[in-house]
Design an enzyme around this catalytic site. Structure first.
Site, PDB file in Angstrom:
ATOM      1  N   TRP A   1      -3.828   5.228 -13.179  1.00 40.12           N
ATOM      2  CA  TRP A   1      -5.199   4.948 -13.672  1.00 40.12           C
ATOM      3  C   TRP A   1      -5.462   5.607 -15.313  1.00 40.12           C
ATOM      4  CZ3 TRP A   1      -5.293  10.068 -15.180  1.00 40.12           C
ATOM      5  CH2 TRP A   1      -4.808  11.183 -13.944  1.00 40.12           C
TER       6      TRP A   1
ATOM      7  N   GLU B   1      -4.699   1.385  -5.900  1.00 40.39           N
ATOM      8  CA  GLU B   1      -3.928   2.463  -7.365  1.00 40.39           C
ATOM      9  C   GLU B   1      -1.920   1.694  -6.170  1.00 40.39           C
ATOM     10  OE1 GLU B   1      -5.717   6.976  -7.223  1.00 40.39           O
ATOM     11  OE2 GLU B   1      -6.088   5.753  -5.181  1.00 40.39           O
ATOM     12  N   LYS B   2      -2.490   0.679  -6.133  1.00 42.04           N
ATOM     13  CA  LYS B   2      -1.003  -0.290  -5.595  1.00 42.04           C
ATOM     14  C   LYS B   2      -0.159  -0.107  -6.651  1.00 42.04           C
ATOM     15  CE  LYS B   2      -2.862  -4.910  -7.084  1.00 42.04           C
ATOM     16  NZ  LYS B   2      -4.173  -4.251  -7.515  1.00 42.04           N
TER      17      LYS B   2
ATOM     18  N   ARG C   1     -14.943   4.335  -5.044  1.00 45.73           N
ATOM     19  CA  ARG C   1     -15.202   5.091  -3.676  1.00 45.73           C
ATOM     20  C   ARG C   1     -16.508   6.948  -4.798  1.00 45.73           C
ATOM     21  NH1 ARG C   1      -9.885   9.011  -4.927  1.00 45.73           N
ATOM     22  NH2 ARG C   1      -9.790   9.481  -6.692  1.00 45.73           N
TER      23      ARG C   1
ATOM     24  N   ASN D   1     -13.592  14.352  -0.847  1.00 44.37           N
ATOM     25  CA  ASN D   1     -12.398  14.817  -1.733  1.00 44.37           C
ATOM     26  C   ASN D   1     -12.564  14.159  -3.605  1.00 44.37           C
ATOM     27  OD1 ASN D   1      -9.774  13.203  -2.589  1.00 44.37           O
ATOM     28  ND2 ASN D   1     -10.298  11.767  -3.955  1.00 44.37           N
ATOM     29  N   GLU D   2     -12.350  16.116  -4.302  1.00 40.80           N
ATOM     30  CA  GLU D   2     -12.467  15.414  -5.374  1.00 40.80           C
ATOM     31  C   GLU D   2     -13.423  15.569  -6.020  1.00 40.80           C
ATOM     32  OE1 GLU D   2      -7.959  13.485  -7.451  1.00 40.80           O
ATOM     33  OE2 GLU D   2     -10.147  12.829  -6.833  1.00 40.80           O
TER      34      GLU D   2
ATOM     35  N   HIS E   1       0.128   2.795  -8.305  1.00 41.40           N
ATOM     36  CA  HIS E   1       0.715   4.637  -8.053  1.00 41.40           C
ATOM     37  C   HIS E   1       1.603   4.632  -7.386  1.00 41.40           C
ATOM     38  CE1 HIS E   1      -0.513   8.874  -7.569  1.00 41.40           C
ATOM     39  NE2 HIS E   1      -1.613   8.723  -8.514  1.00 41.40           N
TER      40      HIS E   1
ATOM     41  N   GLU F   1      -2.096  17.383  -3.892  1.00 45.68           N
ATOM     42  CA  GLU F   1      -2.085  16.190  -4.920  1.00 45.68           C
ATOM     43  C   GLU F   1      -1.568  16.155  -6.233  1.00 45.68           C
ATOM     44  OE1 GLU F   1      -5.047  12.959  -5.079  1.00 45.68           O
ATOM     45  OE2 GLU F   1      -6.197  13.590  -2.813  1.00 45.68           O
TER      46      GLU F   1
END
Length: 661
Positions: free
Chosen positions: A316, A356-357, A113, A151-152, A359, A308
């Protein structure tokens, strides 16, 4: 800023929702579970550009209509995202020159991303077109209560060195400096023969085999920040026409070094922050508190959004350390204590695939039979009980100076010590104040600081003459200033202020520094008061200041280490050593007492205490109960009178009665 969204009422509870990852039956179960947990706000569409525009110019929103309508039918509001953080595959294929390039010359690839340059014309145009379509379709939808751009920004790659960025950089330099003569002067190009005679000769400050001009590096950091901000503004201006507030989520106020958030804050209708706990850091709740205080400060004291955080493990980080029982609750309510009117997570349901599975999520892989799910439901009930807190303000008598430009400049190459780091001193000062139960605001050095009893400048290496005059006026008017070593050293171009250090603050501090004496690795120095410091020592010469403590050993033994200078109606103190723990806390306690800073006494330093209007948040991070005998009122979380004690690991939110001082 136009303000916090009016809906949902009370404290917002929910998080990132990515229904595109799931079949219809799971989506329908999601809504049922959201109602069970008390979710009232979700962030939607943040990574869904490829579904919204599966081919260039071909927009498809029917799938999104179904989800937005379903959420609205369940009474759940939507924070609708513009998904420009993940350009679709067709964009990358059509515009391969839009991929960012690192300082080392490596072109970023797809498959992750943030893989488009904010300066690239095609990316900007495609982003604006998508924002227009979203505004047209959902601007009047009653479920959509706010907009979430991108985003970010700046994470993980803040600077791009592609041809589009280089061209934009030269235009930015013309606007900033006006002429090549002014640029050459600002950058000190007489050093190492770097004089420029044409604008086209100026390249981006790419990696080289030795140090690149630090003034050029500093300007490039400013430029990169402005390019991201310009990309945000273009979408924001489109979305604002709907009359609904617009924001973007900061990638951690204290941890996102690449963005100057003082520049961003006025551009957002509501400040939104992401905070991820460092699972391996002892007392990581203190950094959480610092991030929340900085978020509130960026909001000018107004309510802000925790956009968030995590229910548990973070994928991560080097080790995905799960939160212990009660930790998620303490983390969440600490943000509310410090001004957030939301408790939002990444993400709603744990992903089965992708980066991110592993997370954590509100609905974990273990499902609704898990402790984590039960904790989420219980937290939702807590959040509903805190509805009266919404809109409350947090007051502070102490401010810490925080300046991203100083952050950037200090951490460039070839400073007097490789141990110098912007956060090192800021974190140490903040921790000492947290343990002293002192609530802190953060301020830019040029801001109005007249309302604070104490202002601390732990890491102000770069200090403009304007900011230095602001600090002088504060002291002259009766304020109490404490400055740490290696501050006031350079101006906005990383040029050393004329004369001895601390140049810009020499007169207000009443002293000068003859020479720096950085310490070797693991070397320490002792002060006459008994405290031990590391990293730094220096030869201080007194002018009008007087010494409170001296170095007892080391290269500057017998010379001043802690000084105070009565200046006008106030005082300016200077600390020439990197103290930590009890030693630093003793120095700050003395200053707080001299300045008349009010704070509770005789409480354990593991108890977090923050007052938000008439509500006192008591968060016990310790292993034993904490007694708070002087406090009386009703605990919002239980509905019962506060018993004067907070259990180990527990939280109380006390609506204070008139007997509480």
């Amino acid at each position: 800023m136009s303000g916090y969204p009016a809906v949902p009422e009370g404290i917002a509870f929910g998080g990132d929702y990515n229904p595109e990852q799931w079949p219809r039956e799971v989506q329908e179960e999601d809504v049922r579970l959201m109602r069970e947990a008390g979710v009232n706000l979700v962030s939607l569409g943040i990574f869904a550009w490829a579904l919204m525009e599966p081919r260039e110019g071909g927009y498809e929103f029917d799938w999104l209509d179904t989800i937005v309508d379903r959420l609205h039918g369940a009474g759940i509001s939507v924070n609708l995202g513009t998904p420009t953080t993940v350009p679709p595959a067709w964009f990358s294929r059509a515009y391969p020159d839009a991929f960012p390039v690192t300082r080392e010359g490596v072109r970023v690839g797809a498959g992750a991303r943030q893989h488009a340059c904010s300066s690239h014309p095609a990316f900007r145009a495609a982003s604006a077109r998508l924002a227009e379509r979203l505004a047209e379709r959902y601007g009047d939808h009653p479920a959509v209560v706010m907009w979430h751009v991108h985003n970010e920004y700046g994470a993980p790659l803040g600077e791009c060195y592609c041809p589009s960025s280089t061209a934009a950089w030269r235009s930015w330099l013309r606007h900033r400096h006006g002429s090549l003569e002014a640029l050459n002067t600002a950058w000190g190009t007489a050093f190492w023969g770097q004089h420029y005679g044409e604008w086209e000769e100026i390249d981006a400050p790419r990696w080289s085999h030795t140090v690149v001009n630090p003034a050029q590096r500093l300007d490039y950091a400013r430029f990169a920040n402005e390019e991201h901000l310009s990309h945000y503004r273009a979408q924001r201006d489109i979305l604002r026409r709907t009359g609904k507030p617009v924001t973007t989520n900061f990638a951690g106020t204290v941890s996102c070094k690449s963005m100057d958030l003082w520049r961003w804050a006025p551009e957002l209708d509501v400040i939104a922050n992401d905070h991820y706990l460092n699972g391996e850091q002892p007392d990581n709740h203190i950094q959480l508190a610092m991030s929340a205080d900085l978020s509130r400060s960026l909001a000018g004291g107004q309510p802000w959004m925790l956009m968030e955080h995590s229910t548990g493990a973070i994928s991560w980080q080097a080790r995905g350390i799960a939160k212990r029982p009660g930790e998620m609750r303490r983390n969440s309510l600490a943000h509310v204590a410090r001004g957030s009117d939301s408790v939002l997570f990444f993400q709603w349901r744990a992903s089965r695939y992708g980066a991110e599975k592993w997370h954590s999520a509100m609905v974990p892989h273990a499902g609704t039979g898990s402790r984590l799910w039960r904790d989420v439901v219980a937290l939702g009930a807590d959040v509903r009980r805190l509805a009266p807190v919404r809109g409350g303000r947090v007051a502070a008598e102490v401010a810490i100076v925080w300046d991203w430009e100083s952050y950037w400049a200090l951490e460039l190459e070839w400073r007097p010590s490789g141990d110098l780091a912007f956060r090192e001193r800021v974190d140490a000062f903040y921790e000492a104040l947290w343990r002293e139960h002192v609530t802190v605001d953060f301020v830019h050095p040029s801001a109005d600081i007249s309302g604070y009893r104490v202002v601390l400048a732990p890491s102000s290496y770069l200090l403009t003459e304007t900011s230095a005059k602001n600090l002088r006026r504060y002291v002259e008017a009766g304020g109490h200033l404490l400055v740490s070593f290696f501050s006031g050293v350079v101006d906005e171009n990383d040029t050393v202020h004329e004369g001895p250090c601390p140049g810009a603050l020499r007169d207000v501090l009443g002293l000068s520094v003859e020479e720096f004496h950085p310490l070797r690795e693991r070397e320490t120095v002792t002060l006459t008061g008994g405290a031990t410091g590391r990293i730094w020592s220096e030869r201080v010469h007194l002018g009008q200041a007087r010494a409170l403590q001296c170095f007892a050993d080391g290269p500057d033994a017998g010379h001043p280490a802690l000084t105070v200078h009565p200046f006008g109606a106030g005082t300016a103190s200077y600390l020439a050593a990197a103290l930590h723990g009890a030693g630093l806390r003793a120095v700050l306690t003395d200053l707080l007492d001299r300045a008349g800073v009010s704070r509770p006494r005789d409480l354990p330093d593991t108890l977090e205490l923050v007052r938000r209007d008439r509500y006192a948040f008591l968060i016990n991070h310790g292993p034993t109960p904490a007694n708070v005998p002087a406090m009386t009122g009703t605990d919002l979380l239980t509905g019962a009178p506060f018993p004067g004690q907070v259990p180990a690991g527990g939280v109380a939110v006390v609506e204070l009665d008139r007997r509480t001082p």
